[in-house]
Design an enzyme around this catalytic site. Structure first.
Site, PDB file in Angstrom:
ATOM      1  N   SER A  65       0.827  -1.213   0.000  1.00 38.89           N
ATOM      2  CA  SER A  65       0.000   0.000   0.000  1.00 38.89           C
ATOM      3  C   SER A  65       0.856   1.257   0.000  1.00 38.89           C
ATOM      4  O   SER A  65       1.991   1.267   0.495  1.00 38.89           O
ATOM      5  CB  SER A  65      -0.914   0.024   1.222  1.00 38.89           C
ATOM      6  OG  SER A  65      -1.851  -1.007   1.146  1.00 38.89           O
TER       7      SER A  65
HETATM    8  N1  SAH Z   1      -1.617  -4.552   3.751  1.00 35.07           N
HETATM    9  C1  SAH Z   1      -0.738  -4.610   2.608  1.00 35.07           C
HETATM   10  C2  SAH Z   1      -1.480  -4.384   1.320  1.00 35.07           C
HETATM   11  C3  SAH Z   1      -1.841  -5.661   0.692  1.00 35.07           C
HETATM   12  S1  SAH Z   1      -2.803  -5.504  -0.777  1.00 35.07           S
HETATM   13  C4  SAH Z   1       0.389  -3.609   2.805  1.00 35.07           C
HETATM   14  O1  SAH Z   1       0.705  -3.286   3.927  1.00 35.07           O
HETATM   15  O2  SAH Z   1       1.000  -3.179   1.842  1.00 35.07           O
HETATM   16  C5  SAH Z   1      -4.265  -6.362  -0.278  1.00 35.07           C
HETATM   17  C6  SAH Z   1      -4.135  -7.816   0.041  1.00 35.07           C
HETATM   18  O3  SAH Z   1      -5.447  -8.304   0.326  1.00 35.07           O
HETATM   19  C7  SAH Z   1      -3.595  -8.696  -1.082  1.00 35.07           C
HETATM   20  O4  SAH Z   1      -2.417  -9.326  -0.653  1.00 35.07           O
HETATM   21  C8  SAH Z   1      -4.717  -9.710  -1.339  1.00 35.07           C
HETATM   22  O5  SAH Z   1      -4.262 -11.012  -1.634  1.00 35.07           O
HETATM   23  C9  SAH Z   1      -5.463  -9.679  -0.009  1.00 35.07           C
HETATM   24  N2  SAH Z   1      -6.856 -10.146  -0.033  1.00 35.07           N
HETATM   25  C10 SAH Z   1      -7.806  -9.951  -0.972  1.00 35.07           C
HETATM   26  N3  SAH Z   1      -8.956 -10.567  -0.608  1.00 35.07           N
HETATM   27  C11 SAH Z   1      -8.723 -11.179   0.588  1.00 35.07           C
HETATM   28  C12 SAH Z   1      -9.492 -12.003   1.464  1.00 35.07           C
HETATM   29  N4  SAH Z   1     -10.763 -12.342   1.199  1.00 35.07           N
HETATM   30  N5  SAH Z   1      -8.921 -12.453   2.598  1.00 35.07           N
HETATM   31  C13 SAH Z   1      -7.626 -12.156   2.899  1.00 35.07           C
HETATM   32  N6  SAH Z   1      -6.834 -11.395   2.100  1.00 35.07           N
HETATM   33  C14 SAH Z   1      -7.374 -10.910   0.960  1.00 35.07           C
END
Ligand code: SAH
Length: 226
Positions: A65
């Site tokens: 993010s």
């Molecule tokens: N928090 C992260 C951003 C990750 S992007 C950071 O600090 O940079 C969002 C993430 O959500 C992705 O890795 C994706 O695989 C996950 N995601 C999407 N749907 C999901 C679900 N139903 N349960 C768990 N993770 C999910």
């Protein structure tokens, strides 16, 4: 890479200044983010850009993010508290990806329970936490729509993937006055803050337009369904 003595400290400081200029006011958040080395979460090829205020790819079709959004969501999550240090007992994070947001949350909670649906990212985030010697985050490979422990009650829930509508049953695992902070929507998304009030009623506040990956149901061993 030969050791040039370059430590990333200066570029990290300039990222914090950017966040301040963009309106992040909570010094507790700025302080935590000044202590988390963001480059650790990225492939070395991205290190020169690690402290820019942008999301960057972390493979499996996912991104780390944008620092501003990590700061903003954390600020909203803890806004009703005012002491320093660990203001929460337990927070649930859905969509932990590489674990950058988890590392920031670890400053504010005794325990972070994180759920991620792409298996190799769970492994990667565990490695990242041990590199940083953060030991109060527990990563679970699972689906954030359902694979949380319904016997636990949380002081906050932060979700980094966008569902079409917010999953209503998450409210049942929030403590009173605790908040669910997440993007909601499809092609057009808004940052939502949903606070649990008396009698399981909720107060919803909508913030800026945002752009997150969709919250997908189920899990994957290799991210091939993304
Ligand atoms: N928090 C992260 C951003 C990750 S992007 C950071 O600090 O940079 C969002 C993430 O959500 C992705 O890795 C994706 O695989 C996950 N995601 C999407 N749907 C999901 C679900 N139903 N349960 C768990 N993770 C999910």
């Amino acid at each position: 890479m030969p050791n040039s003595g370059f430590t990333f400290r200066r570029v990290r400081e300039s990222m914090i200044e950017t966040l301040l200029n963009l309106g992040i006011k909570d010094f507790r958040v700025l302080d935590a983010m000044s202590q988390v080395p963001r480059h650790i979460f990225l492939d070395e090829a991205f290190w020169p850009r690690a402290y820019e205020n942008r999301s960057l790819t972390i493979s499996y079709g996912q991104t780390i993010s944008q620092p501003y959004i990590v700061a903003k969501m954390t600020e909203l999550l803890i806004a009703h508290t005012n002491s320093r240090g660990k203001v929460f007992e337990r927070v649930l994070e859905i969509g932990s990806g590489c674990g950058y947001q988890s590392a920031v949350l670890s400053f504010f909670c005794e325990q972070v329970d994180a759920i991620e649906r792409i298996k190799p990212l769970v492994q990667k985030s565990r490695e990242n936490m041990s590199k940083l010697k953060i030991n109060n985050v527990m990563f679970k490979f699972g689906d954030g729509y359902q694979d949380w422990d319904s016997s636990k009650k949380y002081d906050g829930i932060l979700c980094a993937a966008s569902p079409r509508e917010y999953p209503k049953d998450l409210i049942s695992i929030l403590k009173k006055d605790a908040k669910l902070v997440l993007p909601v929507g499809g092609t057009s998304q808004k940052l939502n803050v949903i606070r649990k009030c008396e009698n399981d009623e909720v107060e919803e506040i909508f913030y800026d337009e945002v752009s997150f990956v969709p919250m997908l149901a189920g899990t994957t061993d290799d991210g091939s369904d993304v």
